[in-house]
Design a protein around this motif. Structure first.
Motif, PDB file in Angstrom:
ATOM      1  N   ALA A 141       0.832  -1.209   0.000  1.00 38.20           N
ATOM      2  CA  ALA A 141       0.000   0.000   0.000  1.00 38.20           C
ATOM      3  C   ALA A 141       0.865   1.256   0.000  1.00 38.20           C
ATOM      4  O   ALA A 141       0.465   2.297  -0.523  1.00 38.20           O
ATOM      5  N   ALA A 142       2.056   1.167   0.576  1.00 37.91           N
ATOM      6  CA  ALA A 142       2.961   2.312   0.638  1.00 37.91           C
ATOM      7  C   ALA A 142       3.881   2.407  -0.581  1.00 37.91           C
ATOM      8  O   ALA A 142       4.592   3.393  -0.730  1.00 37.91           O
ATOM      9  N   ASP A 143       3.853   1.410  -1.448  1.00 39.49           N
ATOM     10  CA  ASP A 143       4.734   1.373  -2.617  1.00 39.49           C
ATOM     11  C   ASP A 143       4.480   2.580  -3.528  1.00 39.49           C
ATOM     12  O   ASP A 143       3.338   2.970  -3.754  1.00 39.49           O
ATOM     13  N   GLU A 144       5.553   3.149  -4.071  1.00 35.50           N
ATOM     14  CA  GLU A 144       5.438   4.340  -4.916  1.00 35.50           C
ATOM     15  C   GLU A 144       4.600   4.092  -6.170  1.00 35.50           C
ATOM     16  O   GLU A 144       3.834   4.963  -6.582  1.00 35.50           O
ATOM     17  N   LEU A 145       4.754   2.918  -6.785  1.00 34.64           N
ATOM     18  CA  LEU A 145       3.957   2.631  -7.981  1.00 34.64           C
ATOM     19  C   LEU A 145       2.475   2.524  -7.649  1.00 34.64           C
ATOM     20  O   LEU A 145       1.626   2.996  -8.394  1.00 34.64           O
ATOM     21  N   VAL A 146       2.164   1.896  -6.517  1.00 36.16           N
ATOM     22  CA  VAL A 146       0.767   1.805  -6.099  1.00 36.16           C
ATOM     23  C   VAL A 146       0.232   3.203  -5.811  1.00 36.16           C
ATOM     24  O   VAL A 146      -0.876   3.548  -6.226  1.00 36.16           O
ATOM     25  N   GLN A 147       1.022   4.019  -5.145  1.00 35.06           N
ATOM     26  CA  GLN A 147       0.597   5.396  -4.868  1.00 35.06           C
ATOM     27  C   GLN A 147       0.353   6.162  -6.166  1.00 35.06           C
ATOM     28  O   GLN A 147      -0.616   6.920  -6.276  1.00 35.06           O
ATOM     29  N   SER A 148       1.202   5.934  -7.151  1.00 33.56           N
ATOM     30  CA  SER A 148       1.048   6.621  -8.429  1.00 33.56           C
ATOM     31  C   SER A 148      -0.266   6.247  -9.112  1.00 33.56           C
ATOM     32  O   SER A 148      -1.010   7.118  -9.568  1.00 33.56           O
ATOM     33  N   VAL A 149      -0.552   4.952  -9.175  1.00 36.91           N
ATOM     34  CA  VAL A 149      -1.776   4.528  -9.865  1.00 36.91           C
ATOM     35  C   VAL A 149      -3.024   4.911  -9.073  1.00 36.91           C
ATOM     36  O   VAL A 149      -4.032   5.301  -9.667  1.00 36.91           O
ATOM     37  N   THR A 150      -2.982   4.820  -7.754  1.00 33.24           N
ATOM     38  CA  THR A 150      -4.176   5.215  -6.984  1.00 33.24           C
ATOM     39  C   THR A 150      -4.408   6.718  -7.090  1.00 33.24           C
ATOM     40  O   THR A 150      -5.551   7.161  -7.086  1.00 33.24           O
TER      41      THR A 150
ATOM     42  N   ASP B  26      -6.474   7.697  -4.187  1.00 28.94           N
ATOM     43  CA  ASP B  26      -5.310   7.782  -3.313  1.00 28.94           C
ATOM     44  C   ASP B  26      -5.707   7.970  -1.852  1.00 28.94           C
ATOM     45  O   ASP B  26      -5.053   7.436  -0.959  1.00 28.94           O
ATOM     46  N   SER B  27      -6.786   8.698  -1.592  1.00 33.16           N
ATOM     47  CA  SER B  27      -7.209   8.874  -0.192  1.00 33.16           C
ATOM     48  C   SER B  27      -7.672   7.541   0.400  1.00 33.16           C
ATOM     49  O   SER B  27      -7.430   7.271   1.577  1.00 33.16           O
ATOM     50  N   ASP B  28      -8.288   6.703  -0.426  1.00 32.87           N
ATOM     51  CA  ASP B  28      -8.685   5.366   0.045  1.00 32.87           C
ATOM     52  C   ASP B  28      -7.456   4.512   0.336  1.00 32.87           C
ATOM     53  O   ASP B  28      -7.411   3.778   1.318  1.00 32.87           O
ATOM     54  N   ARG B  29      -6.447   4.602  -0.537  1.00 33.51           N
ATOM     55  CA  ARG B  29      -5.213   3.860  -0.313  1.00 33.51           C
ATOM     56  C   ARG B  29      -4.520   4.343   0.952  1.00 33.51           C
ATOM     57  O   ARG B  29      -4.021   3.552   1.733  1.00 33.51           O
ATOM     58  N   ASP B  30      -4.560   5.636   1.179  1.00 29.29           N
ATOM     59  CA  ASP B  30      -3.962   6.198   2.388  1.00 29.29           C
ATOM     60  C   ASP B  30      -4.684   5.699   3.639  1.00 29.29           C
ATOM     61  O   ASP B  30      -4.046   5.322   4.624  1.00 29.29           O
ATOM     62  N   LYS B  31      -6.006   5.661   3.596  1.00 29.78           N
ATOM     63  CA  LYS B  31      -6.785   5.126   4.725  1.00 29.78           C
ATOM     64  C   LYS B  31      -6.448   3.657   4.964  1.00 29.78           C
ATOM     65  O   LYS B  31      -6.283   3.225   6.103  1.00 29.78           O
TER      66      LYS B  31
ATOM     67  N   ILE C  43      -5.698  -7.008  -4.867  1.00 29.14           N
ATOM     68  CA  ILE C  43      -6.077  -5.715  -5.453  1.00 29.14           C
ATOM     69  C   ILE C  43      -4.849  -4.835  -5.644  1.00 29.14           C
ATOM     70  O   ILE C  43      -4.675  -4.212  -6.699  1.00 29.14           O
ATOM     71  N   LEU C  44      -3.986  -4.792  -4.653  1.00 30.38           N
ATOM     72  CA  LEU C  44      -2.774  -3.983  -4.775  1.00 30.38           C
ATOM     73  C   LEU C  44      -1.861  -4.530  -5.867  1.00 30.38           C
ATOM     74  O   LEU C  44      -1.224  -3.757  -6.597  1.00 30.38           O
ATOM     75  N   ASP C  45      -1.803  -5.848  -6.021  1.00 23.89           N
ATOM     76  CA  ASP C  45      -1.052  -6.439  -7.125  1.00 23.89           C
ATOM     77  C   ASP C  45      -1.635  -6.006  -8.471  1.00 23.89           C
ATOM     78  O   ASP C  45      -0.892  -5.727  -9.423  1.00 23.89           O
ATOM     79  N   ASP C  46      -2.958  -5.935  -8.547  1.00 21.49           N
ATOM     80  CA  ASP C  46      -3.609  -5.464  -9.775  1.00 21.49           C
ATOM     81  C   ASP C  46      -3.226  -4.012 -10.064  1.00 21.49           C
ATOM     82  O   ASP C  46      -2.973  -3.640 -11.214  1.00 21.49           O
ATOM     83  N   PHE C  47      -3.184  -3.179  -9.029  1.00 19.76           N
ATOM     84  CA  PHE C  47      -2.752  -1.790  -9.200  1.00 19.76           C
ATOM     85  C   PHE C  47      -1.323  -1.732  -9.735  1.00 19.76           C
ATOM     86  O   PHE C  47      -1.020  -0.976 -10.654  1.00 19.76           O
ATOM     87  N   LEU C  48      -0.443  -2.543  -9.155  1.00 20.38           N
ATOM     88  CA  LEU C  48       0.943  -2.574  -9.619  1.00 20.38           C
ATOM     89  C   LEU C  48       1.017  -3.013 -11.081  1.00 20.38           C
ATOM     90  O   LEU C  48       1.747  -2.416 -11.884  1.00 20.38           O
ATOM     91  N   TYR C  49       0.274  -4.043 -11.412  1.00 20.42           N
ATOM     92  CA  TYR C  49       0.260  -4.531 -12.789  1.00 20.42           C
ATOM     93  C   TYR C  49      -0.196  -3.427 -13.738  1.00 20.42           C
ATOM     94  O   TYR C  49       0.425  -3.198 -14.786  1.00 20.42           O
ATOM     95  N   GLU C  50      -1.279  -2.763 -13.406  1.00 20.01           N
ATOM     96  CA  GLU C  50      -1.810  -1.704 -14.272  1.00 20.01           C
ATOM     97  C   GLU C  50      -0.813  -0.560 -14.429  1.00 20.01           C
ATOM     98  O   GLU C  50      -0.646  -0.027 -15.527  1.00 20.01           O
TER      99      GLU C  50
END
Length: 96
Positions: free
Chosen positions: A17-26, A32-37, A79-86
């Motif tokens: 959840a803290a990964d930069e790529l995940v943060q970028s896509v969210t 991104d606010s949901d990812r932060d929560k 879900i986070l893996d899907d974000f990374l993939y995208e």
């Protein structure tokens, strides 16, 4: 029965959840606010797990909570893996 995989699983998901790529896509997708929560909740859960691991032996409610937590953690991990993939797919498309 204590599930020794739960702590590393929650730790891995919090790291994802803290990964930069995940943060970028969210951020790109406006969630991104949901990812932060999620990241904040996971950090709070990490703080509760040591106590829960002690109580799981005698408290059926804690045992049930940890079982549900494990199921949710696996879903969030997917879900986070899907974000990374995208995000990686998007970055590769920009480079190509």
């Amino acid at each position: 029965m204590v599930d020794s995989l739960l702590v590393p699983l929650v730790t891995r998901v919090a790291g994802s959840a803290a990964d930069e790529l995940v943060q970028s896509v969210t951020n790109t997708w406006g969630v991104d606010s949901d990812r932060d929560k999620l990241e904040q909740w996971l950090l709070a859960v990490q703080c509760m797990l040591p106590d829960a691991e002690v109580k799981v032996k005698t408290n059926p409610a804690v045992r049930r909570w940890m079982k549900e937590l494990k199921a949710v953690a696996y879903q969030v991990d997917d879900i986070l893996d899907d974000f990374l993939y995208e995000e990686l797919h998007r970055l590769n498309a920009q480079d190509g």
